[in-house]
Design a protein around this motif. Structure first.
Motif, PDB file in Angstrom:
ATOM      1  N   GLN A 273     -28.265  79.903  81.376  1.00  0.00           N
ATOM      2  CA  GLN A 273     -28.191  78.548  80.820  1.00  0.00           C
ATOM      3  C   GLN A 273     -28.798  78.486  79.419  1.00  0.00           C
ATOM      4  N   ASP A 274     -29.935  79.142  79.236  1.00  0.00           N
ATOM      5  CA  ASP A 274     -30.536  79.195  77.911  1.00  0.00           C
ATOM      6  C   ASP A 274     -29.659  79.991  76.951  1.00  0.00           C
ATOM      7  N   ASP A 275     -29.063  81.063  77.462  1.00  0.00           N
ATOM      8  CA  ASP A 275     -28.184  81.883  76.611  1.00  0.00           C
ATOM      9  C   ASP A 275     -27.012  81.058  76.089  1.00  0.00           C
ATOM     10  N   VAL A 276     -26.432  80.236  76.962  1.00  0.00           N
ATOM     11  CA  VAL A 276     -25.309  79.398  76.539  1.00  0.00           C
ATOM     12  C   VAL A 276     -25.734  78.489  75.396  1.00  0.00           C
ATOM     13  N   LYS A 277     -26.896  77.891  75.520  1.00  0.00           N
ATOM     14  CA  LYS A 277     -27.375  76.979  74.475  1.00  0.00           C
ATOM     15  C   LYS A 277     -27.636  77.726  73.172  1.00  0.00           C
ATOM     16  N   MET A 278     -28.184  78.929  73.254  1.00  0.00           N
ATOM     17  CA  MET A 278     -28.403  79.713  72.036  1.00  0.00           C
ATOM     18  C   MET A 278     -27.078  80.082  71.383  1.00  0.00           C
ATOM     19  N   ARG A 279     -26.087  80.381  72.193  1.00  0.00           N
ATOM     20  CA  ARG A 279     -24.775  80.715  71.636  1.00  0.00           C
ATOM     21  C   ARG A 279     -24.121  79.479  71.002  1.00  0.00           C
ATOM     22  N   VAL A 280     -24.351  78.321  71.617  1.00  0.00           N
ATOM     23  CA  VAL A 280     -23.838  77.077  71.020  1.00  0.00           C
ATOM     24  C   VAL A 280     -24.456  76.869  69.639  1.00  0.00           C
ATOM     25  N   VAL A 281     -25.778  77.058  69.551  1.00  0.00           N
ATOM     26  CA  VAL A 281     -26.458  76.899  68.265  1.00  0.00           C
ATOM     27  C   VAL A 281     -25.869  77.864  67.240  1.00  0.00           C
ATOM     28  N   ALA A 282     -25.725  79.129  67.625  1.00  0.00           N
ATOM     29  CA  ALA A 282     -25.227  80.145  66.695  1.00  0.00           C
ATOM     30  C   ALA A 282     -23.821  79.812  66.222  1.00  0.00           C
ATOM     31  N   ASP A 283     -22.958  79.457  67.155  1.00  0.00           N
ATOM     32  CA  ASP A 283     -21.570  79.131  66.796  1.00  0.00           C
ATOM     33  C   ASP A 283     -21.504  77.901  65.907  1.00  0.00           C
ATOM     34  N   HIS A 284     -22.182  76.845  66.296  1.00  0.00           N
ATOM     35  CA  HIS A 284     -22.053  75.579  65.583  1.00  0.00           C
ATOM     36  C   HIS A 284     -22.683  75.627  64.190  1.00  0.00           C
ATOM     37  N   ILE A 285     -23.805  76.322  64.043  1.00  0.00           N
ATOM     38  CA  ILE A 285     -24.426  76.425  62.723  1.00  0.00           C
ATOM     39  C   ILE A 285     -23.512  77.199  61.782  1.00  0.00           C
ATOM     40  N   ARG A 286     -22.940  78.293  62.269  1.00  0.00           N
ATOM     41  CA  ARG A 286     -22.023  79.066  61.425  1.00  0.00           C
ATOM     42  C   ARG A 286     -20.802  78.221  61.050  1.00  0.00           C
ATOM     43  N   SER A 287     -20.258  77.509  62.014  1.00  0.00           N
ATOM     44  CA  SER A 287     -19.106  76.659  61.732  1.00  0.00           C
ATOM     45  C   SER A 287     -19.456  75.586  60.709  1.00  0.00           C
ATOM     46  N   ALA A 288     -20.615  74.968  60.878  1.00  0.00           N
ATOM     47  CA  ALA A 288     -21.048  73.923  59.949  1.00  0.00           C
ATOM     48  C   ALA A 288     -21.231  74.486  58.549  1.00  0.00           C
ATOM     49  N   LEU A 289     -21.839  75.662  58.454  1.00  0.00           N
ATOM     50  CA  LEU A 289     -22.028  76.309  57.152  1.00  0.00           C
ATOM     51  C   LEU A 289     -20.695  76.490  56.447  1.00  0.00           C
ATOM     52  N   MET A 290     -19.703  76.990  57.161  1.00  0.00           N
ATOM     53  CA  MET A 290     -18.407  77.265  56.535  1.00  0.00           C
ATOM     54  C   MET A 290     -17.672  75.972  56.185  1.00  0.00           C
ATOM     55  N   LEU A 291     -17.767  74.972  57.041  1.00  0.00           N
ATOM     56  CA  LEU A 291     -17.132  73.686  56.744  1.00  0.00           C
ATOM     57  C   LEU A 291     -17.755  73.018  55.524  1.00  0.00           C
ATOM     58  N   MET A 292     -19.078  73.012  55.476  1.00  0.00           N
ATOM     59  CA  MET A 292     -19.766  72.360  54.369  1.00  0.00           C
ATOM     60  C   MET A 292     -19.543  73.113  53.064  1.00  0.00           C
ATOM     61  N   SER A 293     -19.439  74.423  53.149  1.00  0.00           N
ATOM     62  CA  SER A 293     -19.160  75.214  51.953  1.00  0.00           C
ATOM     63  C   SER A 293     -17.785  74.885  51.391  1.00  0.00           C
ATOM     64  N   ASP A 294     -16.876  74.474  52.259  1.00  0.00           N
ATOM     65  CA  ASP A 294     -15.536  74.097  51.816  1.00  0.00           C
ATOM     66  C   ASP A 294     -15.416  72.614  51.503  1.00  0.00           C
ATOM     67  N   GLY A 295     -16.552  71.923  51.433  1.00  0.00           N
ATOM     68  CA  GLY A 295     -16.540  70.551  50.946  1.00  0.00           C
ATOM     69  C   GLY A 295     -16.604  69.462  51.990  1.00  0.00           C
ATOM     70  N   VAL A 296     -16.696  69.804  53.270  1.00  0.00           N
ATOM     71  CA  VAL A 296     -16.805  68.780  54.306  1.00  0.00           C
ATOM     72  C   VAL A 296     -18.262  68.315  54.366  1.00  0.00           C
TER      73      VAL A 296
END
Length: 878
Positions: A273-296
């Motif tokens: 359960q903790d692993d799932v949450k850590m993976r969510v953090v990792a995925d979402h932060i990376r996605s946010a970084l790439m989206l924001m870098s492209d102007g979102v």
């Protein structure tokens, strides 16, 4: 093998095969039907459908993609990520099935030293569309995969499309067998956790219709050309080649898991359960970084809402594993460092991205702290369904997105009454009222005001309260002192205590009412005709107000909120100006009212679009950061020592009021009303930037709900314009530029044709020339000829007739009469001047004219006298 190395090998392989390497398109889709680029082929759809000619016959790319439909599966499976990279090779009417299959096999199984990926061919399986025996033949011919490792599957699995009208076709997928420890034997048909799809070869030759299901939809016909669209999931290949368990553990993502584990004090791999949450953090932060870098940027609509959801899910996942302190700075920096080798441009955009991310984190942490208490209490008392009123309260008061409330409720076994929530949202919109309008009335002379001021200073209590009770000290009607004002009359009221703000410091006066025993007054304006005296311009709605009576001043709460938003926005924009341009960009004047602000500042040149955008961004980041806004009185020396800004041309008392936003970020001497926190401003949208004199500029902006309405109007305008030119909004500028260029070219062609048409009349005109006083005179009236064509015809006739020529031509074009006169050199030497002839003709037409001796033009308004005008000019020659 690092993920960036896989990307490099892919691009180099296909470049060697004659493919053009195409950089990744931004994540923001140019297709108006898509919010983000969801597949590697999306940027190439116009070429596949034949809408646009392909600039190359074959291409390759590693395309950034975002999909959030399976967001709830993130962290739970080996292969679901919101951001992913799709390696693709494409053919636009060039090669087809056989070559695509051969390329895939060569790259996958090629030796590492030869630039291949080194997959064991014995562990690769293939699927094909159930009717595509041709693909099976090509696989057997161009690879070592045996027939028993090729499986047929139906449309659901092996027929690809975007899910809507557009290109489609059968596909062949390549799977990697992870081994018996991951599942049962039998290939992809048996177990897709053991057999991981790594490459999809789409034989794109058809166009599908809208509608239908994943298993069945209508095929409209064949595309203009047979195309190849392949996609190899970079993250999937990376996790297999790196020997890790899932896409979250590859080199571009795993560092984020490690940071989350360190911050939480938990060991990754110890608890699923903790692993799932850590993976969510990792995925979402990376996605946010790439989206924001492209102007979102985070917002409550569209792409910004998706981004905000990713960021907020990250914060919440961190809290669930025990991380309560701010952590975005470290997480985003870690993600940038992991991704920058593949995307060097991240380095440049990162400061902007981090500022935005930190502001969003700070704002949502406060939202969580306040709202979670309410939500948890509601959940503990709920039975099956969480009330829509609770969901609305969380949304309206605490800023909780409805889907987050729903997500938390579902985790606790509850549903949310969305119907009630939607009803309350609709009612809230209907309660919005029109802003009050002020109306000026006549003012009394300075002497009258001075007499009222001698009775004492008006005490302003509006900082603390929206209402105040005081005694009416005097009344004015039509500039004269009066003892009473009756129903329907306009006048001025003076009271010893008021809650109504008088226009000053750039802030418009409050709207509101004044009422007492037996009367009610509408407040139209509040001014300070002399220092310390408030004059309330009023209209008596009912009853009669008299001097000496007790009255209560009541501020319109909505108006005051808007005024506070606008004035605080002025301070925020001023601070943003100084941050972006430097401390020399000092405010020199301002005006603000509900929904609008104007700020004049010292600056010697127009701001660039990027500077305006940055000022707007800094302002709104400060707003989202929910900075504290406070005011306190102090001596002027203390204020100056504190760093408070005093404005040009202002005079101050020894005791001054200092308003600060975010502490030292903005400190100004100000007597206006303000919000208590910057987030209450809502939004600032710069609408105009202009010059107001030498060395001074002006910025205007909409504030709060008016800013939103303005942006909505502009968005709708763009949509309408885009629809009118039948192009996505992102292509609107180029479309309009193209249309204008086409119009210019068309106008040139029309002018050329008109000129040619006019010159075709030349032979007949020359034949009509007469000898007058030894000169060759040509005078004529032409039909429907514009001035440019008339000029060309006159000069051509003059040149043909020689030095003794005098040409007088007249024409009516679009109801306007014009006369053109051209004279040869010998005619000029004999005293004939084109300007004089044109002037005489124009006088007859009721207009004016003139010009040089050799060429002149005239005109007027009376087209009925054109024949007479030509005759007058010709008569002067005689």
């Amino acid at each position: 093998m690092k993920t960036a190395e896989i990307k490099r090998r892919w691009l180099e392989f296909f470049e060697r095969k004659g493919h053009t390497v195409v950089p990744s398109a931004p994540l923001i889709s140019q297709d108006p039907t898509l919010m983000f680029v969801v597949a590697g082929m999306v940027p190439f759809i116009p070429y596949m459908t034949g809408v646009l000619p392909a600039p190359y016959s074959r291409a390759t790319s590693v395309q950034k993609c975002v999909r959030t439909l399976d967001i709830d599966e993130v962290g739970k499976t080996t292969r679901h990520g919101t951001f992913f990279q799709m390696n693709g090779n494409f053919s636009f009417g060039d090669y087809f099935k056989e070559e695509a299959i051969a390329y895939a096999w060569e790259l996958l199984t090629g030796k590492l030293e030869d630039g291949g990926l080194g997959f064991d061919p014995e562990r690769l399986w293939v699927t094909v569309y159930q009717d595509d025996d041709e693909a099976i033949d090509y696989w057997l011919k161009n690879s070592s995969v045996p027939r028993e490792r090729i499986q047929k599957r139906g449309m659901k699995d092996n027929y690809w499309s975007t899910g809507q009208r557009g290109p489609a076709g059968p596909c062949s997928e390549i799977y990697f067998d992870r081994g018996p420890e991951y599942g049962v034997e039998g290939g992809p048909e048996a177990d897709e956790d053991r057999y991981i799809e790594i490459w999809n070869l789409v034989f794109m030759q058809y166009e599908r219709a809208d509608g239908g299901t994943k298993d069945h939809y209508e095929i409209l016909g064949e595309l203009p050309k047979k195309n190849i669209d392949t996609g190899m999931g970079l993250e999937r290949v990376a996790f297999l080649l790196q020997g890790v368990e899932n896409i979250y553990e590859i080199d571009q993502v795993r560092p984020l898991i490690d940071v989350a584990a360190e911050l939480s004090g938990k060991r990754y791999g110890a608890n699923e359960q903790d692993d799932v949450k850590m993976r969510v953090v990792a995925d979402h932060i990376r996605s946010a970084l790439m989206l924001m870098s492209d102007g979102v940027t985070p917002s409550n609509e569209g792409r910004g809402y998706i981004l905000r959801r990713l960021l907020r899910r990250s914060i919440r996942a961190l809290r669930l594993i025990g991380v309560s302190e701010p952590s975005f700075e470290r997480l985003f920096t870690t993600s940038k460092n992991a991704m920058v080798e593949a995307y060097p441009e991240l380095e440049e955009s990162f400061p902007r991205v981090l500022r935005s991310a930190l502001a969003e984190e700070a704002g949502f942490r406060r939202t969580l702290e306040a709202g979670t208490v309410v939500l948890e209490d509601a959940i503990s008392n709920a039975k099956g369904t969480l009330g829509g009123d609770i969901a609305f309260l969380l949304h309206d008061t605490y800023g909780f997105p409805i889907d987050l409330t729903q997500e938390i409720a579902e985790e606790n076994g509850l549903s949310v009454d969305r119907e009630e929530f939607n009803r309350l949202m609709t009612e809230q919109k209907q309660r919005a009222k029109e802003d009050a309008k002020s109306k000026k009335v006549g003012a009394a002379g300075l002497q009258v005001y001075s007499e009222f001021r001698q009775k004492g200073e008006t005490q302003f209590l509006g900082y603390e309260s929206l209402s105040a009770e005081g005694r009416v000290l005097g009344l004015i009607r039509d500039g004269e002192v009066t003892q009473s004002l009756r129903e329907g009359e306009l006048g001025e009221l003076f009271i010893d205590k008021t809650s109504l703000y008088a226009e000053s410091g750039g802030q418009a006066a409050d709207a509101g009412i004044i009422r007492g025993d037996g009367f009610e007054l509408e407040v139209l304006d509040v001014q300070k005709p002399v220092k310390g005296l408030f004059s309330h311009k009023v209209r008596v709605l009912n009853g009669e107000v008299t001097t000496g009576t007790i009255a209560e001043t009541l501020v319109d709460a909505n108006w005051r909120l808007g005024a506070c938003q606008a004035h605080s926005a002025t301070h925020v924009v001023h601070a943003a100006l100084r941050q972006v341009l430097g401390p020399e960009a000092l405010q020199s004047g301002s005006f603000n009212k509900p929904g609008y602000m104007r700020l004049d500042f010292a600056w010697g040149e127009a701001l660039s679009e990027s500077a305006k955008s940055e000022i707007e961004e800094v302002s709104n980041l400060a707003i989202r950061s929910d900075l504290a806004v406070s005011a306190q009185f102090m001596t002027l020396p203390e204020a100056k020592e504190w760093g408070a800004i005093a404005l040009f041309g202002e005079t101050y008392d020894e005791s001054v009021r200092v308003v600060q936003v975010g502490g030292p970020w903005s400190r100004e001497l100000c007597g206006g009303t303000h919000v208590s926190r910057s987030s209450q401003i809502g939004l600032v949208s710069i609408s105009n930037e202009s010059s107001v004199g030498s060395g001074a500029r002006r910025i205007e902006a909409f504030v709060g709900i008016d800013a939103l309405r303005n942006l909505t109007r502009e968005r709708d305008l763009v949509k309408r314009l885009a629809a009118s030119v039948k192009a996505p909004a992102a292509e609107l500028e180029s479309k309009i530029a193209d249309a204008l260029e086409e119009l210019r070219q068309a106008n040139r062609k029309i002018a050329e044709l008109e000129a040619a048409q006019a010159l075709a009349k030349l032979p007949a005109l020359l034949a009509s020339a007469q000898e007058i006083a030894g000169l060759r005179v040509l005078s004529a009236k032409l039909e429907n000829t514009n001035s440019e064509s008339l000029r060309n015809l006159a000069t051509a006739a003059r040149d043909q007739l020689g030095g003794k020529a005098v040409v007088i031509l007249g024409a009516e074009f679009e109801s306007r009469p014009t006369v053109m006169v051209a004279c040869g050199q010998q005619a000029i030497e004999q005293g004939i001047k084109a300007g004089e002839l044109a002037k005489a003709a124009s006088a007859e037409l009721g207009g004016g004219g003139g010009g040089k001796a050799d060429l002149a033009q005239g005109g007027g308004t009376d087209a009925g006298k054109l024949d007479a005008a030509i005759a007058i000019a010709a008569g002067l020659i005689r």
